[in-house]
Every structure is written in C-alpha cells, then in structure tokens.
Design an enzyme around this catalytic site. Structure first.
Site, PDB file in Angstrom:
ATOM      1  N   LYS A   1     116.589  49.222 -51.561  1.00  0.00           N
ATOM      2  CA  LYS A   1     115.353  48.907 -51.396  1.00  0.00           C
ATOM      3  C   LYS A   1     115.102  47.432 -51.521  1.00  0.00           C
ATOM      4  O   LYS A   1     115.815  46.579 -52.476  1.00  0.00           O
ATOM      5  CB  LYS A   1     114.435  49.487 -52.985  1.00  0.00           C
TER       6      LYS A   1
HETATM    7  C1  E4P Z   1     108.671  54.230 -55.637  1.00  0.00           C
HETATM    8  O1  E4P Z   1     109.667  53.976 -55.229  1.00  0.00           O
HETATM    9  C2  E4P Z   1     108.188  53.314 -56.768  1.00  0.00           C
HETATM   10  O2  E4P Z   1     109.118  53.581 -57.722  1.00  0.00           O
HETATM   11  C3  E4P Z   1     107.221  54.157 -57.742  1.00  0.00           C
HETATM   12  O3  E4P Z   1     106.525  55.227 -56.998  1.00  0.00           O
HETATM   13  C4  E4P Z   1     106.027  53.218 -58.424  1.00  0.00           C
HETATM   14  O4  E4P Z   1     104.887  54.001 -58.775  1.00  0.00           O
HETATM   15  P1  E4P Z   1     104.235  53.397 -60.074  1.00  0.00           P
HETATM   16  O5  E4P Z   1     103.027  53.106 -59.639  1.00  0.00           O
HETATM   17  O6  E4P Z   1     104.037  54.667 -61.040  1.00  0.00           O
HETATM   18  O7  E4P Z   1     104.932  52.561 -60.995  1.00  0.00           O
END
Ligand code: E4P
Length: 220
Positions: free
Chosen positions: A83
């Site tokens: 990522k």
């Molecule tokens: C995606 O890869 C992220 O880790 C995630 O969906 C973030 O979500 P949140 O807004 O619940 O922290």
C-alpha cells in the site's frame, strides 16, 4: 465482488476465513498499531493464514525510503500487496514498485481524479474511502460509482476496492456500483450473515425436529 477483512487481528481473520468467503485482507498502520506487537510478525502470520492478496502499508513519507520499504514488504510473501498513499511521493514510489512487478494498492483515495492517477501508475488496487467521505457530509458512494464508471469507460484494469465501509448496505451498494473488492471491519462482516427471519426460521425447524424425535421415541 471479493470480500476482504480490514483488520490486523488474527482471531478475527481466522473466524471469517472459516466461513470460506474471505478473499483477502487489508491492513493499515492504525490497525497494526492496535495489535501492539511486532508488525513484521503480525503481517507474516496474516500472509500465511489467508490465501489471497494481503495489503501491507508503507509508512515512510518520502519516495525513496518508501520504495525501499515497499520492496521489503513485497518480499514477505507472494500474496503481499504494497500500500502506498495517494501523494506525489506515493505515486513516485508506486510507479517504481509497479515497474519491478510488485502489486500496489493506492490508499487514501477520496476523489475520481485521484483514482485516475492510481490507474495511470498501474496500481493493482485503488482504495476509495467511502465512510470517511460520508463522515464529512460528502457522498462516498457517489465517488465510488464515478470511479467504477471511469474505469469501465477507460478500460483501466486496476481493481476498485471500496474501503472504509461501515454497514452492510455499503457492501450491497458497492456490489451494485461494480466494485471489484469490498473491505470491511469484522463487525460489519459479522452483520452480513445475520437476518432475524433466518434466526426465527432456524429455531422453528429445530423445535419441530426435536418434537418429531420425541414422538418417535414415544412410539418405540
Ligand atoms: C482500507 O484499506 C483502510 O484500511 C480502511 O478501510 C480504513 O477505514 P476506516 O475509515 O474505517 O479507518
């Protein structure tokens, strides 16, 4: 649409994996920090547990060190996906990782314009955050629909991963929009399987079956 868990917790991953529907896992620095353990150990256990893409997030802010970190993360296992954030440094590092044949997930995407950039660097996954858009009174689902439409029109091969999902209807609407993947926390995944009529039906079937068994025993 593939269903991913958004967690770094192994127990949650094992429970959903048992259902036979877990397509992969997304982690981020906050989720890994929640586990309060050595991140490498956490990532390696997840990579070994799930037979699908596992996103591991870089934390270096500058392109050079981010690229080096991405290479290291990608070497942890064949199912590792690196990522990188939607930023000039993230795009620069991401482009180099893609050139090395490493699959990247461009994260923290909040607009169709950003999603076009992710596709143009050859990302394997783009992650628009729906819930966080909704939190600031924007329309996360509308952004997702636009990204799916643009990718379709342009023939981009990048997989659209609907992220930051907060409830089951987010998953249903993401599937209708044409998302390739939906990632969600354990509690949202657990809600997908539940319906009060299923519980009532199951209870009735079991009660009737027990009654029959008792009657047959009585006749014997
Ligand atoms: C995606 O890869 C992220 O880790 C995630 O969906 C973030 O979500 P949140 O807004 O619940 O922290």
């Amino acid at each position: 649409m593939k269903l991913f868990l958004d967690t770094a917790n192994l127990e949650e991953i094992r429970e959903i994996n048992r259902w036979g529907v877990l397509g992969g896992v997304t982690t981020n620095p906050s989720l890994v920090a929640k586990e309060a353990e050595d991140p490498d150990r956490v990532w390696k256990e997840i990579l070994a547990e799930v037979d699908g893409p596992i996103s591991l997030e870089t934390t270096e802010p500058e392109a050079g060190p981010m690229y080096d970190q991405g290479v290291r993360l990608s070497q942890m296992a064949p199912n590792a996906v690196v990522k990188v954030p939607m930023s000039p440094d993230g795009l620069t590092a991401g482009k180099r990782l893609v050139a090395d044949g490493i699959r990247i997930n461009v994260t923290l995407v909040f607009s169709p314009a950003q999603a076009i950039l992710a596709a143009e660097v050859g990302a394997y996954i783009v992650s628009p955050f729906l819930g966080r858009l909704d939190d600031v009174a924007a329309d996360g689902m509308d952004v997702l629909r636009k990204i799916c439409d643009i990718y379709e029109v342009q023939g981009y091969e990048t997989n659209v991963l609907a992220a930051s999902l907060r409830h089951p209807m987010h998953i249903v609407e993401s599937a209708l929009a044409g998302a390739d993947i939906a990632t969600m926390p354990y509690d949202v995944f657990a809600k997908l399987v539940k319906h009060p009529l299923t519980d009532i039906g199951l209870e009735k079937f079991q009660a009737d079956w027990t009654t029959l068994q008792d009657e047959l025993k009585g006749e014997a």
